[in-house]
Design a protein around this motif. Structure first.
Motif, PDB file in Angstrom:
ATOM      1  N   VAL A  88       9.537  -0.768  -6.319  1.00 19.06           N
ATOM      2  CA  VAL A  88       9.986  -0.291  -7.797  1.00 19.06           C
ATOM      3  C   VAL A  88      10.791   0.745  -7.693  1.00 19.06           C
ATOM      4  CG1 VAL A  88       7.680  -1.095  -8.748  1.00 19.06           C
ATOM      5  CG2 VAL A  88       7.994   1.240  -7.770  1.00 19.06           C
ATOM      6  N   LEU A  89      11.105   1.452  -6.421  1.00 21.94           N
ATOM      7  CA  LEU A  89      12.085   2.261  -6.405  1.00 21.94           C
ATOM      8  C   LEU A  89      13.587   1.926  -6.738  1.00 21.94           C
ATOM      9  CD1 LEU A  89      10.828   4.169  -3.341  1.00 21.94           C
ATOM     10  CD2 LEU A  89      10.599   5.060  -5.589  1.00 21.94           C
ATOM     11  N   PHE A  97      14.688  14.088  -5.329  1.00 25.23           N
ATOM     12  CA  PHE A  97      13.412  14.809  -4.687  1.00 25.23           C
ATOM     13  C   PHE A  97      12.126  14.028  -4.727  1.00 25.23           C
ATOM     14  CE2 PHE A  97      10.420  17.747  -3.883  1.00 25.23           C
ATOM     15  CZ  PHE A  97      10.951  18.765  -2.920  1.00 25.23           C
ATOM     16  N   PHE A  98      11.536  13.862  -3.727  1.00 22.26           N
ATOM     17  CA  PHE A  98      10.262  13.335  -3.641  1.00 22.26           C
ATOM     18  C   PHE A  98       9.251  14.283  -3.369  1.00 22.26           C
ATOM     19  CE2 PHE A  98      12.984   9.511  -2.485  1.00 22.26           C
ATOM     20  CZ  PHE A  98      12.239   8.622  -3.337  1.00 22.26           C
ATOM     21  N   TYR A  99       8.068  14.405  -4.420  1.00 23.32           N
ATOM     22  CA  TYR A  99       6.995  15.099  -4.295  1.00 23.32           C
ATOM     23  C   TYR A  99       5.782  14.267  -4.162  1.00 23.32           C
ATOM     24  CZ  TYR A  99       4.567  19.543  -5.656  1.00 23.32           C
ATOM     25  OH  TYR A  99       3.799  20.489  -5.563  1.00 23.32           O
ATOM     26  N   PRO A 100       5.306  14.177  -2.932  1.00 18.51           N
ATOM     27  CA  PRO A 100       3.964  13.393  -2.627  1.00 18.51           C
ATOM     28  C   PRO A 100       2.877  13.907  -2.793  1.00 18.51           C
ATOM     29  CG  PRO A 100       5.335  14.016  -0.343  1.00 18.51           C
ATOM     30  CD  PRO A 100       6.131  14.490  -1.631  1.00 18.51           C
ATOM     31  N   VAL A 101       1.898  13.590  -3.596  1.00 16.07           N
ATOM     32  CA  VAL A 101       0.652  14.231  -3.700  1.00 16.07           C
ATOM     33  C   VAL A 101      -0.296  13.015  -3.374  1.00 16.07           C
ATOM     34  CG1 VAL A 101      -0.809  15.633  -5.197  1.00 16.07           C
ATOM     35  CG2 VAL A 101       1.627  15.167  -5.757  1.00 16.07           C
ATOM     36  N   VAL A 112       4.891   8.114   4.591  1.00 18.23           N
ATOM     37  CA  VAL A 112       5.893   8.467   3.446  1.00 18.23           C
ATOM     38  C   VAL A 112       6.789   9.359   3.898  1.00 18.23           C
ATOM     39  CG1 VAL A 112       4.137   7.802   1.674  1.00 18.23           C
ATOM     40  CG2 VAL A 112       4.449  10.252   2.324  1.00 18.23           C
ATOM     41  N   GLN A 113       6.645  10.314   4.783  1.00 21.74           N
ATOM     42  CA  GLN A 113       7.703  11.195   5.307  1.00 21.74           C
ATOM     43  C   GLN A 113       8.787  10.314   5.859  1.00 21.74           C
ATOM     44  OE1 GLN A 113       4.517  11.716   5.466  1.00 21.74           O
ATOM     45  NE2 GLN A 113       4.131  13.625   4.280  1.00 21.74           N
ATOM     46  N   GLY A 114       8.373   9.334   6.825  1.00 20.50           N
ATOM     47  CA  GLY A 114       9.543   8.782   7.288  1.00 20.50           C
ATOM     48  C   GLY A 114      10.333   7.958   6.249  1.00 20.50           C
ATOM     49  N   LEU A 119      15.346   7.274   3.219  1.00 21.80           N
ATOM     50  CA  LEU A 119      15.804   7.349   1.976  1.00 21.80           C
ATOM     51  C   LEU A 119      16.966   8.394   1.762  1.00 21.80           C
ATOM     52  CD1 LEU A 119      13.296   6.455  -0.439  1.00 21.80           C
ATOM     53  CD2 LEU A 119      14.815   5.065   0.381  1.00 21.80           C
ATOM     54  N   LYS A 120      16.993   9.265   2.838  1.00 18.53           N
ATOM     55  CA  LYS A 120      17.961  10.402   2.872  1.00 18.53           C
ATOM     56  C   LYS A 120      17.792  11.244   1.802  1.00 18.53           C
ATOM     57  CE  LYS A 120      21.269   8.017   5.814  1.00 18.53           C
ATOM     58  NZ  LYS A 120      22.560   7.570   5.762  1.00 18.53           N
TER      59      LYS A 120
END
Length: 377
Positions: A88-89, A97-101, A112-114, A119-120
């Motif tokens: 879906v991305l 910016f990615f904000y994982p919760v 997910v950090q990988g 995705l740089k």
């Protein structure tokens, strides 16, 4: 002309035991984000580990039945695709910016950090290695021991050595009060207080259901639970301390107290302590933060014995932001409100991303291959 908004992807959910906790945290973070600064898209990882789009995620945010929404989203997806978990991305539009919760498995363990690194894109919090080490209680303790940071003694059990440690041996080596914990779980999931052989066997059976590594950790007699929040990258700062007192009939600050019913829990903000204890906990926390290579934020949990001696329990690299969670509350009493805290965390993520981009990954072309003589004897 108004400055362009930062396009933020807020990821939550996940296929871990902390799925619902993550949903609550994400809702609070979303509500507190300044929509004049951020264009926020929502993406929920289902309990199967599949990312669903903004439209479906918002429906769940708004209270629609999750299972029904997920099945409708699945019907529109090619779940046989090898990229189905993140497909879906592709149609999500710009993401800055990615904000994982995402608490627990796949969120705090470096997974997910990988993805974000591939995705740089910058993201909030600790990197791959630091996340993986901090999520594994065994690896955390090894690093703390190496850095000289006090923590409780433990024995590591695996399926290979489990039979070598019956209760009587545990009692001889660690005493008659221990805690049994899966190495890679959070929010007190699978944790048991043990004082007998029967409790020990039952606790192991449960804990091994969550992980193949289980810690049997020496217990403290009626310790105080004190937490501290850390914020920063290379030069982290520490909050004031928060204290937790659970109801008299409860053994420890368990999952129910944390997320289901906190009505009987007392939160002291800030917690009254001696200057010596406050300084020792703060020093230990900042030292551990650097030793574990943590970035952005972490909440560190301490146990304090009857003699005011603190023991570092564990770090939480993506701490909860529910109404009960202490990480944002400790910063509030330290002078940083919810919205400012989110702004700082995003800025720290961007700074860490730019800092890592200074590293050279250049390589030397090998050119034509020249192989030396091989002699076979």
């Amino acid at each position: 002309m108004a400055k362009d908004k930062l396009h933020v992807a807020l990821l939550f959910g996940g296929n871990s035991s902390e799925h619902d906790v993550s949903k609550r945290s994400a809702h609070n973070i979303y509500d507190a984000m300044d929509k004049e600064k951020y264009d926020v898209k929502l993406f929920m990882f289902t309990k199967d580990g599949i990312l669903i789009d903004d439209e479906a995620s918002r429906r769940i945010f708004d209270g629609e039945p999750e299972d029904q929404v997920v099945q409708e989203a699945y019907a529109k997806m090619d779940l046989d695709s090898p990229l189905a978990p993140i497909k879906v991305l592709e149609a999500a539009g710009p993401i800055d910016f990615f904000y994982p919760v995402i608490h627990g498995n796949l969120g705090e363990d470096g997974t997910v950090q990988g993805l974000f690194r591939l995705l740089k894109k910058p993201y909030i919090g600790t990197g791959i290695a630091g996340s993986a080490m901090a999520f594994d209680k065994d690896l955390t303790k090894r690093i703390l021991d190496h850095a000289g940071i006090r923590n409780t003694p433990y024995i590591l059990l695996t399926p290979d050595n489990r039979a070598d440690y019956p209760w009587h041996r545990i009692e001889e080596e660690l005493g008659g009060l221990v805690f049994v914990k899966p190495a890679k779980q959070g929010s007190s999931v699978g944790i048991h207080k043990v004082t007998s052989a029967a409790e020990y066997d039952a606790a192991l059976a449960d804990a091994f259901g969550y992980d193949f590594k289980v810690l049997v950790e020496q217990g403290l007699d009626h310790p105080r639970e004190i937490e501290i929040s850390i914020l920063g990258n290379e030069e982290p700062i520490a909050s004031k301390l928060g204290g937790i007192s659970v109801p008299a009939g409860d053994d420890f600050y368990d999952y129910n107290n944390k997320f289901v019913d906190a009505s009987g829990v007392v939160f002291d903000l800030p917690v009254p302590t001696s200057d010596k204890l406050r300084e020792e906990i703060t020093t230990m926390a900042l030292k551990a933060y650097k030793a574990l290579d943590l970035k952005g934020m972490a909440r560190l949990d301490f146990l304090v014995d009857q003699n005011d001696v603190p023991y570092l329990g564990e770090p939480n690299t993506l701490p909860g932001f529910t109404n009960i969670s202490l990480y944002p509350q400790m910063w509030k009493i330290s002078g940083i409100d919810y919205s400012e805290l989110i702004d700082r965390l995003i800025q720290l993520g961007i700074e860490e991303f730019n800092h890592n981009n200074e590293i050279s990954y250049s390589f030397k072309s090998l050119g034509e291959e020249h192989v030396g003589e091989k002699r076979y004897h």
